[in-house]
Write a protein that holds these residues in place. Structure first.
Motif: not given
Length: 185
Positions: A95-102, A127-140, A156-157, A169-172
């Protein structure tokens, strides 16, 4: 640029990297909790934790298996950014963080490093077979949203996070398979 798995040889550079965020009053994301370990423990303990985070068979159910890398400029071996790739998601991460933080160090922003680093993270997800990658960020954080969108992210939300006390903001980013580039919509 190259992604480098953290080791003892990068200790001083990693400490300098985190200190720069404090100097500029900038939020730290995607560091695999390096900032917390440097405040509460040691760099060496953080390295041990990184290895534990990859030990899927023995990871506590509350933890997600993950990989953390430094994003290093080859010419001067300087850590430009960090990326944390979660190989599975629990409910909170979904819901809140996703697969990748950077993160990119404050003095190296606006140079396209974040986009290149996220693309490398997406390659690892493929490579790890993750097809729908979720990445979130602060709206600001408009810069981060643009990076995610440039890598094919579709909103996405958008919601208020009690944990982070801000609107997220959550992106796919949809991937076809492990060898394909992200689908750009």
């Amino acid at each position: 640029m190259k992604m480098v798995f953290p080791g003892l040889g990068y200790k001083e550079k990693a400490i300098e990297y985190i200190k720069e965020f404090y100097t500029y009053g900038s939020e730290i994301s995607g560091s695999g909790s390096l900032d917390r370990f440097l405040r509460e423990s040691t760099y060496e303990r953080w390295l041990e934790q990184l290895v534990k985070n990859m030990d899927i068979a023995n990871l506590p159910e509350t933890m997600a298996p993950s990989l953390t890398y430094f994003y290093v400029r080859e010419e001067d071996d300087k850590i430009i950014g960090m990326i944390n790739i979660r190989l599975a998601l629990n409910e909170f991460l979904r819901k809140e963080a996703g697969h990748i933080g950077y993160s990119v160090r404050p003095t190296e922003r606006r140079k396209q490093y974040a986009t290149a680093m996220l693309r490398e993270g997406l390659r690892v997800c493929g490579i790890m077979g993750i097809e729908d990658v979720i990445v979130s960020c602060d709206k600001s954080n408009i810069a981060s949203a643009k990076v995610i969108q440039n890598c094919g992210g579709e909103l996405d939300a958008e919601f208020y996070s009690e944990t982070f006390r801000e609107t997220l903001q959550r992106y796919v980013i949809k991937r076809k398979n492990e060898n394909s580039a992200p689908t750009v919509g």
